[in-house]
Design an enzyme around this catalytic site. Sequence first.
Site, PDB file in Angstrom:
ATOM      1  N   THR A  46     -10.489 101.751 -37.190  1.00 33.02           N
ATOM      2  CA  THR A  46      -9.885 102.934 -36.546  1.00 33.02           C
ATOM      3  C   THR A  46     -10.728 104.068 -35.993  1.00 33.02           C
ATOM      4  OG1 THR A  46      -7.994 102.283 -37.880  1.00 33.02           O
ATOM      5  CG2 THR A  46      -7.881 104.295 -36.748  1.00 33.02           C
ATOM      6  N   TYR A  94     -13.659 104.613 -35.318  1.00 37.10           N
ATOM      7  CA  TYR A  94     -14.488 104.237 -34.296  1.00 37.10           C
ATOM      8  C   TYR A  94     -14.115 103.973 -32.937  1.00 37.10           C
ATOM      9  CZ  TYR A  94     -17.610 104.330 -38.233  1.00 37.10           C
ATOM     10  OH  TYR A  94     -18.506 104.611 -39.210  1.00 37.10           O
ATOM     11  N   ALA A  95     -12.609 103.898 -32.720  1.00 36.78           N
ATOM     12  CA  ALA A  95     -12.156 103.292 -31.352  1.00 36.78           C
ATOM     13  C   ALA A  95     -12.451 104.695 -30.697  1.00 36.78           C
ATOM     14  CB  ALA A  95     -10.655 103.316 -31.927  1.00 36.78           C
ATOM     15  N   GLY A 116     -11.816 104.076 -26.643  1.00 34.85           N
ATOM     16  CA  GLY A 116     -10.863 103.979 -25.462  1.00 34.85           C
ATOM     17  C   GLY A 116      -9.716 104.705 -25.617  1.00 34.85           C
ATOM     18  N   GLY A 117      -9.032 104.257 -26.465  1.00 32.74           N
ATOM     19  CA  GLY A 117      -7.460 104.810 -26.802  1.00 32.74           C
ATOM     20  C   GLY A 117      -6.615 103.544 -26.929  1.00 32.74           C
ATOM     21  N   GLU A 165      -8.793 100.655 -18.436  1.00 35.35           N
ATOM     22  CA  GLU A 165      -9.770  99.693 -18.853  1.00 35.35           C
ATOM     23  C   GLU A 165      -9.765  98.230 -18.406  1.00 35.35           C
ATOM     24  OE1 GLU A 165      -9.301  99.907 -23.023  1.00 35.35           O
ATOM     25  OE2 GLU A 165     -10.276 102.074 -23.387  1.00 35.35           O
ATOM     26  N   HIS A 214     -17.392  92.455 -27.427  1.00 35.56           N
ATOM     27  CA  HIS A 214     -17.327  93.422 -26.410  1.00 35.56           C
ATOM     28  C   HIS A 214     -18.569  93.425 -25.586  1.00 35.56           C
ATOM     29  CE1 HIS A 214     -16.587  97.567 -24.629  1.00 35.56           C
ATOM     30  NE2 HIS A 214     -15.729  97.601 -25.238  1.00 35.56           N
ATOM     31  N   ARG A 263     -12.249  91.004 -20.668  1.00 40.23           N
ATOM     32  CA  ARG A 263     -13.324  91.156 -21.735  1.00 40.23           C
ATOM     33  C   ARG A 263     -14.021  89.634 -21.927  1.00 40.23           C
ATOM     34  NH1 ARG A 263     -12.147  95.103 -26.430  1.00 40.23           N
ATOM     35  NH2 ARG A 263     -12.152  96.874 -24.906  1.00 40.23           N
ATOM     36  N   HIS A 273     -16.558  92.173 -32.004  1.00 36.62           N
ATOM     37  CA  HIS A 273     -15.827  93.535 -31.773  1.00 36.62           C
ATOM     38  C   HIS A 273     -14.554  93.339 -32.451  1.00 36.62           C
ATOM     39  CE1 HIS A 273     -14.739  97.427 -29.898  1.00 36.62           C
ATOM     40  NE2 HIS A 273     -13.631  96.658 -29.398  1.00 36.62           N
ATOM     41  N   ARG A 280      -7.601  89.587 -26.751  1.00 39.99           N
ATOM     42  CA  ARG A 280      -6.943  90.731 -26.665  1.00 39.99           C
ATOM     43  C   ARG A 280      -7.269  91.594 -25.298  1.00 39.99           C
ATOM     44  NH1 ARG A 280      -8.539  96.122 -28.793  1.00 39.99           N
ATOM     45  NH2 ARG A 280     -10.410  95.281 -28.828  1.00 39.99           N
TER      46      ARG A 280
HETATM   47  P1  FAD Z   1      -9.378  99.351 -40.133  1.00 35.36           P
HETATM   48  O1  FAD Z   1      -9.235 100.660 -39.408  1.00 35.36           O
HETATM   49  O2  FAD Z   1     -10.590  98.698 -39.887  1.00 35.36           O
HETATM   50  O3  FAD Z   1      -9.138  99.599 -41.579  1.00 35.36           O
HETATM   51  C1  FAD Z   1      -9.369  98.755 -42.422  1.00 35.36           C
HETATM   52  C2  FAD Z   1      -9.166  99.466 -44.044  1.00 35.36           C
HETATM   53  O4  FAD Z   1      -8.981  98.358 -44.968  1.00 35.36           O
HETATM   54  C3  FAD Z   1     -10.294 100.286 -44.486  1.00 35.36           C
HETATM   55  O5  FAD Z   1      -9.648 101.592 -45.009  1.00 35.36           O
HETATM   56  C4  FAD Z   1     -10.890  99.642 -45.617  1.00 35.36           C
HETATM   57  O6  FAD Z   1     -11.533 100.280 -46.701  1.00 35.36           O
HETATM   58  C5  FAD Z   1      -9.775  98.761 -46.021  1.00 35.36           C
HETATM   59  N1  FAD Z   1     -10.381  97.500 -46.780  1.00 35.36           N
HETATM   60  C6  FAD Z   1     -10.862  96.212 -46.325  1.00 35.36           C
HETATM   61  N2  FAD Z   1     -10.858  95.351 -47.500  1.00 35.36           N
HETATM   62  C7  FAD Z   1     -10.413  96.029 -48.296  1.00 35.36           C
HETATM   63  C8  FAD Z   1     -10.678  95.564 -49.760  1.00 35.36           C
HETATM   64  N3  FAD Z   1     -10.918  94.328 -49.895  1.00 35.36           N
HETATM   65  N4  FAD Z   1     -10.028  96.431 -50.889  1.00 35.36           N
HETATM   66  C9  FAD Z   1      -9.662  97.675 -50.317  1.00 35.36           C
HETATM   67  N5  FAD Z   1      -9.641  98.031 -49.002  1.00 35.36           N
HETATM   68  C10 FAD Z   1     -10.166  97.364 -48.218  1.00 35.36           C
HETATM   69  N6  FAD Z   1      -8.782  99.325 -30.287  1.00 35.36           N
HETATM   70  C11 FAD Z   1      -7.780 100.004 -29.359  1.00 35.36           C
HETATM   71  O7  FAD Z   1      -6.947  99.456 -29.179  1.00 35.36           O
HETATM   72  N7  FAD Z   1      -8.504 100.827 -28.839  1.00 35.36           N
HETATM   73  C12 FAD Z   1      -9.564 101.189 -28.685  1.00 35.36           C
HETATM   74  O8  FAD Z   1     -10.097 102.071 -28.163  1.00 35.36           O
HETATM   75  C13 FAD Z   1     -10.447 100.606 -29.869  1.00 35.36           C
HETATM   76  N8  FAD Z   1     -11.830 100.861 -29.690  1.00 35.36           N
HETATM   77  C14 FAD Z   1     -12.408 100.309 -30.768  1.00 35.36           C
HETATM   78  C15 FAD Z   1     -13.971 100.778 -30.951  1.00 35.36           C
HETATM   79  C16 FAD Z   1     -14.814 100.165 -31.961  1.00 35.36           C
HETATM   80  C17 FAD Z   1     -16.134 100.606 -32.182  1.00 35.36           C
HETATM   81  C18 FAD Z   1     -14.104  99.131 -32.756  1.00 35.36           C
HETATM   82  C19 FAD Z   1     -14.980  98.552 -33.794  1.00 35.36           C
HETATM   83  C20 FAD Z   1     -12.791  98.906 -32.488  1.00 35.36           C
HETATM   84  C21 FAD Z   1     -12.087  99.314 -31.612  1.00 35.36           C
HETATM   85  N9  FAD Z   1     -10.686  98.787 -31.442  1.00 35.36           N
HETATM   86  C22 FAD Z   1     -10.018  99.435 -30.454  1.00 35.36           C
HETATM   87  C23 FAD Z   1     -10.282  98.198 -32.426  1.00 35.36           C
HETATM   88  C24 FAD Z   1      -9.541  99.089 -33.363  1.00 35.36           C
HETATM   89  O9  FAD Z   1     -10.053  99.970 -33.542  1.00 35.36           O
HETATM   90  C25 FAD Z   1      -9.106  98.099 -34.575  1.00 35.36           C
HETATM   91  O10 FAD Z   1      -8.489  97.071 -34.191  1.00 35.36           O
HETATM   92  C26 FAD Z   1      -8.074  98.862 -35.446  1.00 35.36           C
HETATM   93  O11 FAD Z   1      -8.466 100.251 -35.841  1.00 35.36           O
HETATM   94  C27 FAD Z   1      -8.082  98.105 -36.838  1.00 35.36           C
HETATM   95  O12 FAD Z   1      -6.886  98.982 -37.449  1.00 35.36           O
HETATM   96  P2  FAD Z   1      -6.908  98.402 -39.159  1.00 35.36           P
HETATM   97  O13 FAD Z   1      -5.802  99.365 -39.768  1.00 35.36           O
HETATM   98  O14 FAD Z   1      -6.169  97.150 -38.961  1.00 35.36           O
HETATM   99  O15 FAD Z   1      -8.195  98.225 -39.816  1.00 35.36           O
HETATM  100  C1  SIN Z   2     -13.426 100.269 -25.614  1.00 32.42           C
HETATM  101  O1  SIN Z   2     -13.271 101.470 -25.768  1.00 32.42           O
HETATM  102  O2  SIN Z   2     -13.992  99.733 -24.760  1.00 32.42           O
HETATM  103  C2  SIN Z   2     -12.731  99.671 -26.582  1.00 32.42           C
HETATM  104  C3  SIN Z   2     -11.247  99.427 -26.469  1.00 32.42           C
HETATM  105  C4  SIN Z   2     -10.708  98.216 -27.287  1.00 32.42           C
HETATM  106  O3  SIN Z   2     -11.644  97.613 -28.069  1.00 32.42           O
HETATM  107  O4  SIN Z   2      -9.585  97.874 -27.323  1.00 32.42           O
END
Ligand code: FAD
Ligand code: SIN
Length: 521
Positions: A42, A44-45, A47-48, A113, A241, A288, A349, A384
């Site tokens: 989250t 590192y996201a 784009g938005g 995007e 990505h 993508r 990604h 996605r």
């Molecule tokens: P995360 O934010 O990854 O959080 C996972 C949590 O689980 C963390 O707190 C971690 O500590 C915890 N955890 C994991 N395993 C365990 C364990 N065994 N025990 C305890 N805790 C644990 N998506 C978009 O829609 N728009 C974007 O612009 C976008 N940009 C992105 C850019 C980057 C660089 C990346 C990597 C991804 C991007 N994505 C984007 C995808 C999106 O960011 C993720 O899919 C989303 O943030 C995932 O959220 P989450 O809450 O599921 O997991």
């Molecule tokens: C990006 O900003 O290119 C990532 C967007 C995403 O993974 O949804």
Amino acid sequence: MRYEVDFLVIGSGIAGLSFALKVAPYGKVCILSKGEASEGSTKYAQGGIAAVMYDTDSFDKHIADTLVAGDGICDREVVEMTIREAPQRIQELVKYGVNFDKESGGRFDLHREGGHSEFRILHHKDNTGAEIERGLLQAIHDHPNIELKENQFAIDIITQHHMGQRVTKHTPNIDCYGVYALDCRTNQIDTYLAKVTLLATGGMGNVYTTTTTPIISTGDGVAMVHRARGVLKDLEFMQFHPTSLYNPAEKPAFLITEAMRGAGAILKDRQGKEFMQKYDKRLSLAPRDIVARAIDNELKLAGVDYLWLDARGIGKNELINGFPTIYAKCLELGINITKDMIPVRPAAHYQCGGIKVDRNGRSSILHLYAAGECSCTGLHGGNRLASNSLLEAVVYAHNAAMDAIDQFAKNNQSDLYNKIPDWNAEGMVFNEEMVLITQTKKELQEIMSNYVGIVRSDLRLQRAFDRLNLIFRETEELYNRSVLTEPLSELRNLIACAYLIIKQAMARRQNVGLHYSIDLI
Ligand code: FAD
Ligand code: SIN
């Protein structure tokens, strides 16, 4: 130690935090995070978050774009529900204190995007995720019913299996009672008992050598559900990505947001020539999977490790003010993006599949919910659409919370809590050789990157499967005699995820979305 709560949340990214805020008025909530609370994809996201906010756009268009990107195998009802609920969930994020950029007239400033037919990405400069994480964590800290515990590593979900019952994938009514978790500061393994457990553990990008995902993304939730004999789906659809910054020494790979291509940046080969016209009429803004495959092909044809992204046509002011994080990062490496092209290559990604859930975020295991990247809702199908994942996380965190509030009050499984034993570590010895873990992890990542990457074949998949078998056996032996540590547990989880990706890829006998095999052309 033993803890009892109403709602147990594993993960403090957008999915876990949003769920916790919704259920907190109804009971005691405990959030476990394996590292620092803010560390996860989250943050590192860039784009938005995609949503239809004005009538210059329409739900129908967003729905159509999502279905096209998903390559015909999205769950249409899920797509419609998610996209129609989006504006409400965005308003809630704003209420929690998350800021999205606005135009001078007060309307949200919207980006575009790949795969989107309209400008519909709400963002906060090029660091949207960090802003969302900041806003949600602030709201969590202000809530008296929520306890957030960092450095707590969930090892396994507790089911009837831990009370001596044989559980197979055919056992009806597998039930979740909470988790065992390693306190990484004391090395004690604690028992967390809960009426409702939500897995929000994020992705599994670290199955591969090059990934944009942070080091915490090791597929722990998926592996836990696999061990508990729950249902998993669509794991062959790993999204690469197209444009991570080429800087081999850096882990995770730094992302160059697709929004930059939305603003006019163009992909070019090493001679500085455009090439996307050979692959898709939407050029650099094709979905993508298509762009990543095109780049992969160009890299292989030219025998090089990176291609160029040319952002120079965007204009200096827009680059510096609209993409400040990328501008600063590249400058640090001697690349002035207003004058120089950016070296890029694809990187693992996003995991489109995961723990299969229904529309209320319920998994196949009773009292166990999943939301965010570790889940598979049917929204993404084979691929996605950009910026639909943050959206999916908030929509499903909401739905799961509404269902869980209703369910937890009816749950009387606490009568069984005294039958649940604490973790038994008797006879385990300390593993003195970290190399057994670090080298195996490297081998695993190499196998997956070389044989189960963007382009696959039957032979490559079989090779990967055979190599993985050896690694699996060695690591299980190590696990069965060692005191449990986070790196060992993560390695085991990565191996389980790799196994599931390969098995599901082998079973898919048609090229669709992100699964592309030269034997199925
Ligand atoms: P995360 O934010 O990854 O959080 C996972 C949590 O689980 C963390 O707190 C971690 O500590 C915890 N955890 C994991 N395993 C365990 C364990 N065994 N025990 C305890 N805790 C644990 N998506 C978009 O829609 N728009 C974007 O612009 C976008 N940009 C992105 C850019 C980057 C660089 C990346 C990597 C991804 C991007 N994505 C984007 C995808 C999106 O960011 C993720 O899919 C989303 O943030 C995932 O959220 P989450 O809450 O599921 O997991
Ligand atoms: C990006 O900003 O290119 C990532 C967007 C995403 O993974 O949804």
